[in-house]
Design an enzyme around this catalytic site. Structure first.
Site, short mmCIF file in Angstrom:
data_model
loop_
_atom_site.label_atom_id
_atom_site.label_comp_id
_atom_site.label_asym_id
_atom_site.label_seq_id
_atom_site.Cartn_x
_atom_site.Cartn_y
_atom_site.Cartn_z
N ASN A 46 0.82 -1.21 0.00
CA ASN A 46 0.00 0.00 0.00
C ASN A 46 0.86 1.26 0.00
OD1 ASN A 46 -2.52 -1.28 -0.09
ND2 ASN A 46 -2.59 -1.52 2.13
N MET A 67 3.06 5.98 2.96
CA MET A 67 3.00 5.21 4.20
C MET A 67 1.65 4.52 4.35
SD MET A 67 4.93 7.68 6.97
CE MET A 67 4.58 9.26 6.20
N ASP A 68 1.67 3.40 5.05
CA ASP A 68 0.43 2.69 5.35
C ASP A 68 0.57 2.01 6.70
OD1 ASP A 68 -2.26 1.84 4.48
OD2 ASP A 68 -1.40 -0.16 4.58
N THR A 69 -0.50 2.03 7.48
CA THR A 69 -0.48 1.45 8.83
C THR A 69 -1.65 0.49 9.01
OG1 THR A 69 0.54 3.46 9.74
CG2 THR A 69 -0.52 1.97 11.31
N GLY A 105 4.31 0.59 7.00
CA GLY A 105 5.23 0.45 5.88
C GLY A 105 5.52 1.81 5.30
#
Length: 207
Positions: A46, A67-69, A105
């Site tokens: 992502n 960014m992805d959480t 990420g």
């Protein structure tokens, strides 16, 4: 001069970077976020998609950050962002009194030469064994909606947390320290130096 681009529509990330004094532009990515069984694969793919979407629209000399959480627990697997009260309630009931992991990420790419770096940060979080009344009150705030794992640690969600092991800001959505180190080491962007410079200049102008 290099231009920082944040490929995000997250107000939490935007506000946090601004608090650090960073100069950047925002390009909200229009992508469909994917969820896999593996949390590391989920956040990296992502983040990659977000950064590459923004790459098309970013100006020259840009360094784009995607960014992805997500949250991961053994009971629920990979947990995204609940869109309904019922979904948020279900998630928080299963997380109550237990440990879970927060994965973020990060994918960084430089537009001029397509040089890139990526990494994953994991933070362990344990929730309190909060009461049903507390859960109902928190849900009624609507804060859990569209938040990874159904809570916002920088908001009222902090009252549900017992212990954190790792980077607090990673739970907010940006692993600040690792991002700072990566930008400085591989892309020549020093967030600390720039923030201090701006503060010194600001104080000089007010004297």
């Amino acid at each position: 001069m290099k231009i920082l681009v944040l490929a995000s529509s997250s107000q939490r990330r935007i506000e946090l970077l601004r608090k650090l004094g960073a100069d950047f532009i925002v390009i909200p990515p229009r992508i469909t976020e994917r969820i896999y069984d593996d949390p590391a694969k989920t956040v990296l793919e992502n983040a990659f998609s977000k950064a590459n979407y923004a790459l098309v629209y970013a100006p020259e000399n840009s360094i784009i950050i995607g960014m992805d959480t997500v949250i991961f627990s053994h009971e629920l697997g990979v947990i995204g962002k609940p869109t309904t009260i019922e979904e948020a309630t279900h998630i928080l009931k299963l997380l109550r009194g237990k440990w879970h992991s927060v994965y973020t990420g990060v994918y960084i790419i430089e537009k001029n030469n397509l040089k890139y770096k990526s990494f994953i940060e994991e933070t362990r979080v344990k929730m309190r064994n909060f009461s049903d009344e507390e859960l109902t009150l928190y849900i009624s705030s609507l804060e859990p909606l569209m938040k990874a794992g159904g809570y916002a640690i920088q908001g009222l969600g902090a009252l549900l947390i017992e212990t954190i092991v790792g980077d607090y800001y990673n739970v907010v959505g940006i692993p600040i320290t690792k991002l700072y180190i990566t930008l400085k080491k591989y892309f020549g962007v020093d967030l600390l130096r720039e923030a201090v410079r701006k503060r010194v200049v600001g104080k000089t102008r007010t004297i």
